[in-house]
Design a protein around this motif. Structure first.
Motif, PDB file in Angstrom:
ATOM      1  N   ASP A 121      22.679 -27.793  45.769  1.00 33.38           N
ATOM      2  CA  ASP A 121      22.641 -27.391  44.522  1.00 33.38           C
ATOM      3  C   ASP A 121      21.519 -27.713  43.707  1.00 33.38           C
ATOM      4  OD1 ASP A 121      23.375 -29.465  42.681  1.00 33.38           O
ATOM      5  OD2 ASP A 121      25.231 -29.735  43.950  1.00 33.38           O
ATOM      6  N   HIS A 122      21.568 -26.986  42.460  1.00 32.64           N
ATOM      7  CA  HIS A 122      20.333 -27.182  41.658  1.00 32.64           C
ATOM      8  C   HIS A 122      20.187 -28.526  40.766  1.00 32.64           C
ATOM      9  CE1 HIS A 122      17.283 -24.023  39.707  1.00 32.64           C
ATOM     10  NE2 HIS A 122      16.632 -25.013  40.384  1.00 32.64           N
ATOM     11  N   SER A 123      21.401 -29.345  40.777  1.00 27.09           N
ATOM     12  CA  SER A 123      21.164 -30.456  40.160  1.00 27.09           C
ATOM     13  C   SER A 123      19.976 -31.328  40.932  1.00 27.09           C
ATOM     14  CB  SER A 123      22.441 -31.396  40.326  1.00 27.09           C
ATOM     15  OG  SER A 123      22.828 -31.664  41.800  1.00 27.09           O
ATOM     16  N   VAL A 142       7.725 -23.409  37.240  1.00 30.30           N
ATOM     17  CA  VAL A 142       8.073 -21.753  37.296  1.00 30.30           C
ATOM     18  C   VAL A 142       9.391 -21.924  37.930  1.00 30.30           C
ATOM     19  CG1 VAL A 142       7.495 -19.753  38.081  1.00 30.30           C
ATOM     20  CG2 VAL A 142       5.690 -21.305  37.403  1.00 30.30           C
ATOM     21  N   HIS A 143      10.402 -21.443  37.219  1.00 29.90           N
ATOM     22  CA  HIS A 143      11.880 -21.728  37.400  1.00 29.90           C
ATOM     23  C   HIS A 143      12.465 -20.341  37.352  1.00 29.90           C
ATOM     24  CE1 HIS A 143      16.058 -23.134  35.736  1.00 29.90           C
ATOM     25  NE2 HIS A 143      16.097 -22.715  36.855  1.00 29.90           N
ATOM     26  N   PHE A 144      12.684 -19.782  38.819  1.00 35.43           N
ATOM     27  CA  PHE A 144      13.489 -18.704  38.914  1.00 35.43           C
ATOM     28  C   PHE A 144      14.995 -18.916  39.235  1.00 35.43           C
ATOM     29  CE2 PHE A 144       9.205 -17.906  41.118  1.00 35.43           C
ATOM     30  CZ  PHE A 144       8.852 -16.901  40.365  1.00 35.43           C
ATOM     31  N   ASP A 145      15.972 -18.030  38.188  1.00 33.27           N
ATOM     32  CA  ASP A 145      17.128 -18.457  38.366  1.00 33.27           C
ATOM     33  C   ASP A 145      17.961 -17.356  37.335  1.00 33.27           C
ATOM     34  OD1 ASP A 145      19.568 -19.917  38.177  1.00 33.27           O
ATOM     35  OD2 ASP A 145      18.467 -21.765  38.039  1.00 33.27           O
ATOM     36  N   SER A 146      19.270 -17.226  37.472  1.00 34.35           N
ATOM     37  CA  SER A 146      19.936 -16.409  36.495  1.00 34.35           C
ATOM     38  C   SER A 146      20.437 -17.155  35.338  1.00 34.35           C
ATOM     39  CB  SER A 146      21.025 -15.576  37.195  1.00 34.35           C
ATOM     40  OG  SER A 146      21.945 -16.571  37.906  1.00 34.35           O
ATOM     41  N   HIS A 147      20.372 -18.455  35.640  1.00 34.86           N
ATOM     42  CA  HIS A 147      20.965 -19.420  34.667  1.00 34.86           C
ATOM     43  C   HIS A 147      19.783 -20.431  34.185  1.00 34.86           C
ATOM     44  CE1 HIS A 147      24.153 -18.768  37.575  1.00 34.86           C
ATOM     45  NE2 HIS A 147      24.637 -18.039  36.549  1.00 34.86           N
ATOM     46  N   GLY A 148      19.973 -20.777  33.050  1.00 30.84           N
ATOM     47  CA  GLY A 148      18.709 -21.726  32.382  1.00 30.84           C
ATOM     48  C   GLY A 148      18.847 -23.109  32.917  1.00 30.84           C
ATOM     49  N   ASP A 149      20.195 -23.510  33.422  1.00 29.60           N
ATOM     50  CA  ASP A 149      20.645 -24.745  33.644  1.00 29.60           C
ATOM     51  C   ASP A 149      20.065 -26.084  32.705  1.00 29.60           C
ATOM     52  OD1 ASP A 149      21.466 -23.668  36.081  1.00 29.60           O
ATOM     53  OD2 ASP A 149      19.904 -24.340  37.022  1.00 29.60           O
ATOM     54  N   MET A 150      20.269 -25.484  31.396  1.00 33.19           N
ATOM     55  CA  MET A 150      19.931 -26.598  30.450  1.00 33.19           C
ATOM     56  C   MET A 150      21.020 -26.821  29.512  1.00 33.19           C
ATOM     57  SD  MET A 150      16.170 -25.527  28.991  1.00 33.19           S
ATOM     58  CE  MET A 150      15.049 -26.808  28.825  1.00 33.19           C
ATOM     59  N   PHE A 236      13.342 -22.440  42.979  1.00 26.84           N
ATOM     60  CA  PHE A 236      13.762 -21.005  43.193  1.00 26.84           C
ATOM     61  C   PHE A 236      15.225 -21.207  43.583  1.00 26.84           C
ATOM     62  CE2 PHE A 236      12.310 -16.661  43.715  1.00 26.84           C
ATOM     63  CZ  PHE A 236      13.535 -16.069  43.921  1.00 26.84           C
ATOM     64  N   ASP A 237      16.083 -20.822  42.740  1.00 25.84           N
ATOM     65  CA  ASP A 237      17.599 -20.671  42.532  1.00 25.84           C
ATOM     66  C   ASP A 237      17.811 -19.463  43.303  1.00 25.84           C
ATOM     67  OD1 ASP A 237      20.138 -20.328  42.328  1.00 25.84           O
ATOM     68  OD2 ASP A 237      20.394 -21.672  40.269  1.00 25.84           O
ATOM     69  N   ILE A 238      18.496 -19.257  44.321  1.00 28.19           N
ATOM     70  CA  ILE A 238      18.631 -18.072  45.006  1.00 28.19           C
ATOM     71  C   ILE A 238      19.203 -16.865  44.061  1.00 28.19           C
ATOM     72  CG2 ILE A 238      20.785 -18.342  46.384  1.00 28.19           C
ATOM     73  CD1 ILE A 238      17.459 -16.753  47.631  1.00 28.19           C
TER      74      ILE A 238
HETATM   75 MN    MN Z   1      20.062 -22.812  38.902  1.00 21.26          MN
END
Ligand code: MN
Length: 315
Positions: A121-123, A142-150, A236-238
């Motif tokens: 997972d992205h953690s 460079v962060h590809f994602d649908s969520h900012g994870d912030m 890269f978050d799928i």
């Molecule tokens: Mn993510």
């Protein structure tokens, strides 16, 4: 080393499963790129199962032939690639898992190799960024994602989850916030000011609406102008990709990139100073026909192509 045992001379459906049939070893002498699995999914906020991602991505990587016709490079002709195996994760202990991840990645980086991580997972972006920061200093991301994870906290008040790694990384001063881009952001959020919060922390948000309105070529141009010659970490978050193309993930968001757009954007990073890569959030248990893992394997092939072009240019 005799590579044939891994199947490099066999049919794609035969042989032992390593990434692209590269040798499974922890010998780091003269290695250019180490593929590293991190099968940890205890920090997910919805459905879990990404612990099975690395193994499945390796399996689908057997379908990759060696030559990249778009970037005009055959990565394995330039790079000595190994499959380092997996981090010895502890499912019930995120901090121990983070410590082991950072230590493992530091070992590889200190030996002079580049790490391409498979999540998980992205953690995991946090321990990965810690290790890369120790080697390269502050990183453009460079962060590809649908969520900012912030987020500051997950739902129940924990500081460390797959919804918080990039906030922690900014707090720990690992990221150069003059060059931190989030691409593909979308979906309903927990608060109306979510994007403003992320922007205030230093993220440059390129929503999926921006990307679709401008086209991926323009997005790539903006990325290139922003990062310049800085050392770049690519995460890269799928789930940046639409669930129609990548259903095998834990927190899918509709209305995302196509597989083609995802590949094109990564290819667009050729020639930049990429120093680290991860491909996270692949959850095979929710996949259909392995299409998500197949896309992930192909995105990693593009990562390898970027690394090969970088080495070729330096020679
Ligand atoms: Mn993510």
């Amino acid at each position: 080393m005799d590579n044939s045992v891994y199947g490099s001379t066999l049919q794609p459906f035969a042989g032992i499963t390593t990434f692209m049939r590269q040798p499974a070893t922890r010998e780091l002498k003269d290695v250019d790129v180490a593929i590293l699995g991190i099968p940890f999914d205890s920090a997910t906020s919805y459905r879990s199962g990404t612990r099975f991602g690395p193994r499945k991505i390796r399996e689908l990587s057997a379908m990759l032939w060696g030559s990249n016709q778009v970037l005009r490079v055959a990565p394995l002709d330039h790079l000595r690639v190994i499959d380092y195996g997996d981090v010895d994760v502890v499912p019930v202990d995120i901090h121990e898992t983070f410590a082991r991840t950072t230590a493992t990645v530091k070992t590889i980086l200190d030996a002079g190799a580049t790490v391409i991580s498979l999540g998980g997972d992205h953690s995991l972006a946090l321990p990965l960024l810690r290790a890369h920061h120790a080697k390269f200093g502050k990183l453009a991301v460079v962060h590809f994602d649908s969520h900012g994870d912030m987020w500051d906290y997950d739902f129940v008040g924990y500081k460390y989850s797959h919804g918080t790694p990039f906030r922690r990384a900014v707090e720990e001063d690992l990221i150069d916030t003059d060059a931190y881009l989030q691409i593909g952001i979308r979906g309903s959020t927990s608060a109306l000011d979510d994007y403003e919060m992320a922007t205030n922390l230093g993220a440059r948000i390129m929503t999926i609406r921006d990307a679709m309105a401008q086209g991926t070529e323009k997005i790539v141009e903006t990325i290139r102008q922003t990062v310049g010659t800085r050392p770049i970490y690519i995460s890269f978050d799928i789930d940046a990709v639409d669930p129609a193309y990548a259903p095998g993930t834990g927190t899918p968001e509709v209305g995302g990139f196509t597989s083609f757009q995802a590949l094109e954007m990564v290819r667009g990073l050729a020639g930049l100073n990429s120093v680290g890569f991860d491909l996270v959030e692949v959850d095979p248990s929710f996949d259909h026909g392995d299409i998500t893992s197949l896309l992930a394997a192909n995105l990693v092939f593009e990562f390898l192509s970027l690394a090969a072009l970088k080495k070729r240019a330096a020679q």
